[in-house]
Design a protein around this motif. Structure first.
Motif, PDB file in Angstrom:
ATOM      1  N   SER A 416     -14.601  -1.250   0.640  1.00  0.00           N
ATOM      2  CA  SER A 416     -13.571  -2.229   0.285  1.00  0.00           C
ATOM      3  C   SER A 416     -13.342  -2.290  -1.220  1.00  0.00           C
ATOM      4  O   SER A 416     -12.218  -2.504  -1.678  1.00  0.00           O
ATOM      5  N   SER A 417     -14.383  -2.060  -1.996  1.00  0.00           N
ATOM      6  CA  SER A 417     -14.245  -2.144  -3.453  1.00  0.00           C
ATOM      7  C   SER A 417     -13.470  -0.964  -4.023  1.00  0.00           C
ATOM      8  O   SER A 417     -12.853  -1.071  -5.082  1.00  0.00           O
ATOM      9  N   GLY A 418     -13.481   0.177  -3.319  1.00  0.00           N
ATOM     10  CA  GLY A 418     -12.793   1.362  -3.848  1.00  0.00           C
ATOM     11  C   GLY A 418     -11.427   1.614  -3.254  1.00  0.00           C
ATOM     12  O   GLY A 418     -10.694   2.514  -3.708  1.00  0.00           O
ATOM     13  N   TYR A 419     -11.046   0.811  -2.295  1.00  0.00           N
ATOM     14  CA  TYR A 419      -9.815   1.046  -1.534  1.00  0.00           C
ATOM     15  C   TYR A 419      -8.556   1.015  -2.398  1.00  0.00           C
ATOM     16  O   TYR A 419      -7.755   1.949  -2.405  1.00  0.00           O
ATOM     17  N   GLU A 420      -8.387  -0.061  -3.163  1.00  0.00           N
ATOM     18  CA  GLU A 420      -7.181  -0.191  -3.987  1.00  0.00           C
ATOM     19  C   GLU A 420      -7.130   0.889  -5.066  1.00  0.00           C
ATOM     20  O   GLU A 420      -6.076   1.481  -5.327  1.00  0.00           O
ATOM     21  N   THR A 421      -8.273   1.172  -5.677  1.00  0.00           N
ATOM     22  CA  THR A 421      -8.340   2.225  -6.701  1.00  0.00           C
ATOM     23  C   THR A 421      -7.953   3.568  -6.106  1.00  0.00           C
ATOM     24  O   THR A 421      -7.221   4.352  -6.726  1.00  0.00           O
ATOM     25  N   PHE A 422      -8.420   3.845  -4.909  1.00  0.00           N
ATOM     26  CA  PHE A 422      -8.089   5.095  -4.221  1.00  0.00           C
ATOM     27  C   PHE A 422      -6.577   5.224  -4.029  1.00  0.00           C
ATOM     28  O   PHE A 422      -5.992   6.263  -4.321  1.00  0.00           O
ATOM     29  N   ALA A 423      -5.943   4.158  -3.538  1.00  0.00           N
ATOM     30  CA  ALA A 423      -4.501   4.198  -3.258  1.00  0.00           C
ATOM     31  C   ALA A 423      -3.702   4.485  -4.527  1.00  0.00           C
ATOM     32  O   ALA A 423      -2.772   5.302  -4.529  1.00  0.00           O
ATOM     33  N   VAL A 424      -4.073   3.822  -5.619  1.00  0.00           N
ATOM     34  CA  VAL A 424      -3.339   4.002  -6.885  1.00  0.00           C
ATOM     35  C   VAL A 424      -3.603   5.384  -7.475  1.00  0.00           C
ATOM     36  O   VAL A 424      -2.686   6.072  -7.940  1.00  0.00           O
ATOM     37  N   LYS A 425      -4.849   5.816  -7.399  1.00  0.00           N
ATOM     38  CA  LYS A 425      -5.245   7.094  -7.986  1.00  0.00           C
ATOM     39  C   LYS A 425      -4.555   8.278  -7.321  1.00  0.00           C
ATOM     40  O   LYS A 425      -4.159   9.243  -7.980  1.00  0.00           O
ATOM     41  N   GLU A 426      -4.389   8.224  -5.993  1.00  0.00           N
ATOM     42  CA  GLU A 426      -3.845   9.364  -5.257  1.00  0.00           C
ATOM     43  C   GLU A 426      -2.318   9.340  -5.134  1.00  0.00           C
ATOM     44  O   GLU A 426      -1.719  10.286  -4.623  1.00  0.00           O
ATOM     45  N   ALA A 427      -1.678   8.278  -5.625  1.00  0.00           N
ATOM     46  CA  ALA A 427      -0.243   8.091  -5.387  1.00  0.00           C
ATOM     47  C   ALA A 427       0.627   9.162  -6.042  1.00  0.00           C
ATOM     48  O   ALA A 427       1.744   9.420  -5.589  1.00  0.00           O
ATOM     49  N   TYR A 428       0.126   9.809  -7.086  1.00  0.00           N
ATOM     50  CA  TYR A 428       0.937  10.827  -7.772  1.00  0.00           C
ATOM     51  C   TYR A 428       1.288  11.987  -6.846  1.00  0.00           C
ATOM     52  O   TYR A 428       2.291  12.687  -7.042  1.00  0.00           O
ATOM     53  N   ARG A 429       0.470  12.187  -5.802  1.00  0.00           N
ATOM     54  CA  ARG A 429       0.650  13.349  -4.929  1.00  0.00           C
ATOM     55  C   ARG A 429       1.999  13.329  -4.205  1.00  0.00           C
ATOM     56  O   ARG A 429       2.555  14.380  -3.889  1.00  0.00           O
ATOM     57  N   GLY A 430       2.504  12.145  -3.915  1.00  0.00           N
ATOM     58  CA  GLY A 430       3.768  12.070  -3.197  1.00  0.00           C
ATOM     59  C   GLY A 430       4.975  12.319  -4.070  1.00  0.00           C
ATOM     60  O   GLY A 430       6.040  12.714  -3.575  1.00  0.00           O
ATOM     61  N   GLU A 431       4.832  12.093  -5.366  1.00  0.00           N
ATOM     62  CA  GLU A 431       5.973  12.265  -6.273  1.00  0.00           C
ATOM     63  C   GLU A 431       6.454  13.712  -6.306  1.00  0.00           C
ATOM     64  O   GLU A 431       7.658  13.969  -6.374  1.00  0.00           O
ATOM     65  N   ALA A 432       5.520  14.647  -6.222  1.00  0.00           N
ATOM     66  CA  ALA A 432       5.886  16.068  -6.246  1.00  0.00           C
ATOM     67  C   ALA A 432       6.688  16.472  -5.015  1.00  0.00           C
ATOM     68  O   ALA A 432       7.405  17.485  -5.019  1.00  0.00           O
ATOM     69  N   LEU A 433       6.591  15.672  -3.945  1.00  0.00           N
ATOM     70  CA  LEU A 433       7.304  15.981  -2.706  1.00  0.00           C
ATOM     71  C   LEU A 433       8.618  15.224  -2.582  1.00  0.00           C
ATOM     72  O   LEU A 433       9.363  15.434  -1.617  1.00  0.00           O
ATOM     73  N   GLY A 434       8.883  14.336  -3.548  1.00  0.00           N
ATOM     74  CA  GLY A 434      10.165  13.636  -3.537  1.00  0.00           C
ATOM     75  C   GLY A 434      10.092  12.160  -3.217  1.00  0.00           C
ATOM     76  O   GLY A 434      11.130  11.496  -3.128  1.00  0.00           O
ATOM     77  N   MET A 435       8.889  11.618  -3.017  1.00  0.00           N
ATOM     78  CA  MET A 435       8.752  10.179  -2.792  1.00  0.00           C
ATOM     79  C   MET A 435       8.474   9.476  -4.110  1.00  0.00           C
ATOM     80  O   MET A 435       8.026  10.096  -5.073  1.00  0.00           O
ATOM     81  N   THR A 436       8.733   8.189  -4.146  1.00  0.00           N
ATOM     82  CA  THR A 436       8.397   7.422  -5.341  1.00  0.00           C
ATOM     83  C   THR A 436       6.903   7.112  -5.335  1.00  0.00           C
ATOM     84  O   THR A 436       6.242   7.193  -4.291  1.00  0.00           O
TER      85      THR A 436
END
Length: 562
Positions: A416-436
């Protein structure tokens, strides 16, 4: 599409594999109890499979109040052991699946003539926290009248004395079930939806397997197992009757309904657990840009597969909600969606629907059929542990339960402590595919670590997704549901895989046609199949948005006109 994983296209093959393998355990029922048992048995090294006659979680396990909660009201019934067990389980469920479970501070208004007074509430919540072994920073605190109104300004003030605040956990019940089932498959289990147990197979009076009908293609299979577990929820007694063992205690079905409102019409700030004028306790819970209210608790003896919201059910919830939040003046047309579910409780003579215990019980027949009934969503892991303990004891092997420390599928995000950090950290991956970035963060918050698989799948099928007529974010979710979540119909996806049917009806109506077209192409549906699945979806939209009497009246008028 990529290689088949827990794919809709793999159902036929998975059923065939079940017939070709002699199983240690066959679980009948793919709700949260069946999913938990399948995971536990597989994690202990048993060759395990699960069949579900509808979609996974299509019954009670997608129709609850969507809380992993300790059952505060069961303290009033002196269910001390039950409160202690499920209270402690909340934290385990949260740590193992933080992407589908989150803490929810709950306000309990204290009112004149209510179920609980100030002293009783304070003491009760303190006992509740101790029994549930709540973390220090999540323990209850008390409010005066002014502070209670500040926390939820919509509350009725004339009879308000103050309030208590304590922690519960909100969940997506259908997705919790799916993530448990997916984890069991990742560990080696086999599981198939739309596979109905039609008969039980015996040898000299001993249960040795199950005859199963594939409801998608009407093929019949025989699956053999040393141990058959009946975790069919409301249908537990149906199977016990087939087994000739439905004696002694039996199920008592009750129905609960919930109504959903847009926050623009019901701007609820704070999850609230309040007294209805008739003495019942009702939840009002914000979720995203919606608020939902429930539940009723009435005896039920009708269609178990399709319980519906009646006008009486709807009007009752509207009445008690308007009483507690009097400035709202909610009307029938403000209801955006609704759902109805069945509680399979153990019959207790002389007790009303709301008084019957939520404890689970295990029944073992002379033939060897192991049945489990009753229980609560929160306690699913302990229920599974007790069932598999019975199985390993029968097998005379030592295999302790490991599920307390097993992350459900998608839960590998650092707790639970790493969940939000994980979501923010990995979000760049979708930008390369055309998502915000925001869209990608939302995906990771919803799917946890499985967001990585989803983006890989989107990249492999990017052109197809771009040509689907859907936003990339939605196309990614559908690709994943087909490939990794055995979504077979549009309703599977738009209800239990995404919760659109209950919590985003505008999005469902906007994208239902491209979703259906994409699934038709991916799963090679005929025109007849496409029409049937479309009709099913439209029917469920109607029943979610209107009381069943209104839907039936409309159907009768249409039939008469034709």
């Amino acid at each position: 599409m990529a290689d088949q994983h827990f794919s809709a296209l793999s159902r036929k093959e998975r059923l065939r594999n079940m017939t070709e393998t002699h199983l240690d355990v066959l679980v009948i029922g793919g709700g949260i109890t069946g999913a938990g048992i399948t995971l536990d048995a597989t994690a202990r090294g048993l060759n395990t499979a699960c069949i579900e006659m509808q979609d996974f979680a299509a019954g009670t396990s997608s129709r609850s109040t969507k809380l992993v909660h300790g059952g505060l009201r069961y303290l009033e019934q002196f269910e001390i052991k039950l409160v202690a067990e499920v209270g402690r389980e909340r934290a385990i469920v949260y740590e193992n699946a933080p992407h589908v479970t989150e803490p929810e501070w709950m306000l309990l208004p204290i009112v004149k003539g209510g179920n609980l007074g100030k002293t009783t509430t304070s003491f009760g919540l303190q006992v509740y926290d101790r029994l549930a072994q709540v973390n220090k920073h999540e323990r209850r605190y008390m409010l005066n009248k002014k502070s209670t109104i500040e926390k939820e300004p919509l509350l009725r003030e004339d009879n308000l004395l103050g309030g208590g605040v304590y922690v519960e956990y909100r969940t997506d019940d259908a997705r919790l079930t799916l993530e448990a089932m997916k984890k069991s498959v990742e560990l080696g289990a086999n599981a198939v939806n739309y596979a109905k147990a039609t008969d039980l197979l015996y040898d000299n009076g001993k249960l040795i397997g199950v005859e199963v009908k594939d409801l998608i293609n009407n093929e019949t299979h025989r699956i053999y197992a040393d141990h058959v577990v009946n975790a069919a929820g409301p249908w537990v007694d149906t199977l016990r009757k087939v087994d000739g063992s439905n004696t002694g205690k039996h199920l008592h079905h009750t129905k609960g309904i919930h109504l959903v409102f847009d926050l623009s019409r019901f701007p609820l700030r704070q999850a609230t657990y309040f007294d209805a004028p008739d003495g019942r306790m009702i939840f009002a819970i914000p979720r995203g840009n919606k608020a939902y209210v429930g539940t009723t608790d009435t005896d039920y003896g009708s269609n178990l597969q399709e319980p519906r919201v009646s006008r009486e059910d709807r009007d009752y919830i509207l009445e008690v909600t308007n009483y507690e939040f009097p400035t709202l003046k909610l009307k029938a047309e403000d209801v955006e969606s609704s759902w109805s579910g069945i509680r399979p409780l153990i019959q207790e003579e002389g007790k009303s629907a709301s008084e019957i215990s939520r404890k689970d019980e295990i029944f073992i027949s002379d033939s060897g059929l192991i049945s489990i009934a009753g229980g609560k969503l929160t306690g699913y892991r302990k229920m599974a542990e007790r069932i598999v303990d019975v199985v390993v004891d029968k097998m005379n092997i030592h295999a302790p339960c490991p599920t307390q420390d097993i992350r459900l599928s998608g839960g590998e995000v650092g707790g639970s402590s790493g969940y939000e950090t994980f979501a923010v950290k990995e979000a760049y991956r979708g930008e390369a595919l055309g998502m915000t970035r925001d869209e990608t963060e939302d995906l990771f918050r919803f799917y946890g670590a499985n967001g990585l698989k989803m983006l890989e799948l989107l990249e492999e099928n990017l052109e197809e997704a771009k040509n689907s007529g859907m936003p990339l974010k939605l196309a990614a979710r559908l690709l994943y549901a087909l490939e990794y979540e055995m979504a077979v119909t549009p309703l599977d996806f738009l209800n239990r895989r995404t919760a659109f049917l209950f919590f985003d009806m505008p999005e469902l109506k906007r994208w239902k046609e491209p979703v259906t077209a994409f699934m038709k192409k991916s799963l090679n549906w005929s025109e007849e199949e496409t029409k049937a699945y479309t009709k099913e979806l439209e029917s469920e939209i109607a029943y979610a948005t209107k009381p069943y009497e209104d839907v039936e009246d409309q159907k009768a008028r249409e039939k008469q006109a034709n």
